[in-house]
Scaffold this motif. Sequence first.
Motif, PDB file in Angstrom:
ATOM      1  N   VAL A 211      -3.566  -0.211 -11.310  1.00 54.69           N
ATOM      2  CA  VAL A 211      -2.953   0.478 -10.177  1.00 54.69           C
ATOM      3  C   VAL A 211      -3.748   0.168  -8.905  1.00 54.69           C
ATOM      4  CG1 VAL A 211      -2.112   2.666  -9.265  1.00 54.69           C
ATOM      5  CG2 VAL A 211      -2.101   2.262 -11.724  1.00 54.69           C
ATOM      6  N   GLN A 212      -3.646  -1.101  -8.518  1.00 56.14           N
ATOM      7  CA  GLN A 212      -4.275  -1.585  -7.292  1.00 56.14           C
ATOM      8  C   GLN A 212      -3.246  -2.427  -6.555  1.00 56.14           C
ATOM      9  OE1 GLN A 212      -7.432  -3.770  -9.272  1.00 56.14           O
ATOM     10  NE2 GLN A 212      -8.927  -2.434  -8.284  1.00 56.14           N
ATOM     11  N   LEU A 213      -3.275  -2.315  -5.242  1.00 63.58           N
ATOM     12  CA  LEU A 213      -2.364  -3.131  -4.436  1.00 63.58           C
ATOM     13  C   LEU A 213      -3.153  -3.932  -3.409  1.00 63.58           C
ATOM     14  CD1 LEU A 213       0.588  -0.605  -4.017  1.00 63.58           C
ATOM     15  CD2 LEU A 213       0.470  -2.602  -5.497  1.00 63.58           C
ATOM     16  N   GLY A 214      -3.382  -3.371  -2.248  1.00 63.22           N
ATOM     17  CA  GLY A 214      -4.015  -4.106  -1.166  1.00 63.22           C
ATOM     18  C   GLY A 214      -5.379  -4.667  -1.491  1.00 63.22           C
ATOM     19  N   SER A 215      -6.156  -3.965  -2.306  1.00 61.78           N
ATOM     20  CA  SER A 215      -7.511  -4.446  -2.619  1.00 61.78           C
ATOM     21  C   SER A 215      -7.496  -5.740  -3.430  1.00 61.78           C
ATOM     22  CB  SER A 215      -8.291  -3.372  -3.380  1.00 61.78           C
ATOM     23  OG  SER A 215      -7.659  -3.060  -4.605  1.00 61.78           O
ATOM     24  N   VAL A 216      -6.352  -6.049  -4.053  1.00 68.85           N
ATOM     25  CA  VAL A 216      -6.202  -7.312  -4.785  1.00 68.85           C
ATOM     26  C   VAL A 216      -5.084  -8.161  -4.177  1.00 68.85           C
ATOM     27  CG1 VAL A 216      -7.210  -6.540  -6.958  1.00 68.85           C
ATOM     28  CG2 VAL A 216      -4.762  -6.186  -6.547  1.00 68.85           C
ATOM     29  N   MET A 217      -4.834  -7.902  -2.886  1.00 67.82           N
ATOM     30  CA  MET A 217      -3.858  -8.671  -2.107  1.00 67.82           C
ATOM     31  C   MET A 217      -2.449  -8.654  -2.698  1.00 67.82           C
ATOM     32  SD  MET A 217      -5.448  -9.401   0.533  1.00 67.82           S
ATOM     33  CE  MET A 217      -4.283 -10.476   1.341  1.00 67.82           C
ATOM     34  N   ARG A 218      -1.981  -7.452  -3.033  1.00 63.78           N
ATOM     35  CA  ARG A 218      -0.595  -7.284  -3.489  1.00 63.78           C
ATOM     36  C   ARG A 218       0.080  -6.243  -2.611  1.00 63.78           C
ATOM     37  NH1 ARG A 218      -0.607  -6.333  -9.938  1.00 63.78           N
ATOM     38  NH2 ARG A 218      -1.981  -4.642  -9.360  1.00 63.78           N
TER      39      ARG A 218
ATOM     40  N   SER B  50       4.399  -0.798   0.759  1.00 64.28           N
ATOM     41  CA  SER B  50       3.020  -0.643   1.190  1.00 64.28           C
ATOM     42  C   SER B  50       2.091  -1.562   0.420  1.00 64.28           C
ATOM     43  CB  SER B  50       2.570   0.806   0.986  1.00 64.28           C
ATOM     44  OG  SER B  50       1.259   0.995   1.460  1.00 64.28           O
ATOM     45  N   MET B  51       0.894  -1.744   0.977  1.00 57.01           N
ATOM     46  CA  MET B  51      -0.200  -2.391   0.260  1.00 57.01           C
ATOM     47  C   MET B  51      -1.181  -1.325  -0.229  1.00 57.01           C
ATOM     48  SD  MET B  51      -1.083  -5.793   2.500  1.00 57.01           S
ATOM     49  CE  MET B  51      -2.349  -6.355   1.367  1.00 57.01           C
ATOM     50  N   ASP B  52      -0.814  -0.061  -0.089  1.00 59.33           N
ATOM     51  CA  ASP B  52      -1.687   1.054  -0.426  1.00 59.33           C
ATOM     52  C   ASP B  52      -0.992   1.958  -1.436  1.00 59.33           C
ATOM     53  OD1 ASP B  52      -3.349   3.269  -0.511  1.00 59.33           O
ATOM     54  OD2 ASP B  52      -3.451   3.511   1.658  1.00 59.33           O
ATOM     55  N   SER B  53      -1.524   2.073  -2.643  1.00 61.36           N
ATOM     56  CA  SER B  53      -0.890   2.898  -3.682  1.00 61.36           C
ATOM     57  C   SER B  53      -0.859   4.367  -3.276  1.00 61.36           C
ATOM     58  CB  SER B  53      -1.581   2.712  -5.033  1.00 61.36           C
ATOM     59  OG  SER B  53      -2.943   3.042  -4.953  1.00 61.36           O
ATOM     60  N   GLN B  54      -1.816   4.817  -2.470  1.00 58.39           N
ATOM     61  CA  GLN B  54      -1.817   6.202  -2.011  1.00 58.39           C
ATOM     62  C   GLN B  54      -0.580   6.501  -1.165  1.00 58.39           C
ATOM     63  OE1 GLN B  54      -5.678   6.075  -0.131  1.00 58.39           O
ATOM     64  NE2 GLN B  54      -6.542   7.407  -1.722  1.00 58.39           N
ATOM     65  N   LYS B  55      -0.130   5.525  -0.397  1.00 60.98           N
ATOM     66  CA  LYS B  55       1.061   5.716   0.424  1.00 60.98           C
ATOM     67  C   LYS B  55       2.317   5.801  -0.439  1.00 60.98           C
ATOM     68  CE  LYS B  55      -0.775   3.787   4.649  1.00 60.98           C
ATOM     69  NZ  LYS B  55      -0.685   2.751   5.681  1.00 60.98           N
TER      70      LYS B  55
END
Length: 146
Positions: free
Chosen positions: A89-96, A42-47
Amino acid sequence: MVLALERRIGKYAVLLSMSTEKDEFIFTLPEHWGTCVGKVGSMDSQKVVAAIETAAKREGIIKSDGYRETHALYHAIMDALSGVTRGQVQLGSVMRTVGLRFAVVRGNPYEEVEEGDWIAVALYGTIGAPVRGSEHETIGLGINHI
């Protein structure tokens, strides 16, 4: 309180997260320990959190009702994610994006029964830009008492 060498809960979680169905396990878990393994991308840590929590509840590693066990699992997941994402702990918001195998192990790593159960979450896989071939390996481990 003595941490038993043959009961290293984090070691078991890491080995399980890095193992595939083709691997033969060269260890046996202590009696009455519970485990579950799975995959999440995912690009979403919540997922990522939701996938691990859902698997742990579905497999009976933690109780579905009540707060204490879910809370302990949540903190172990967040510690493991912190390792995977190097403290941010960021993924999609920093394009990861991540592609991870996870393992959850529950048991008592101490010789004394009264120390109670602990929970370990290990994450192993890849992290990188959301472009195939732009990722690298990563690993994280979180351990918390229940």
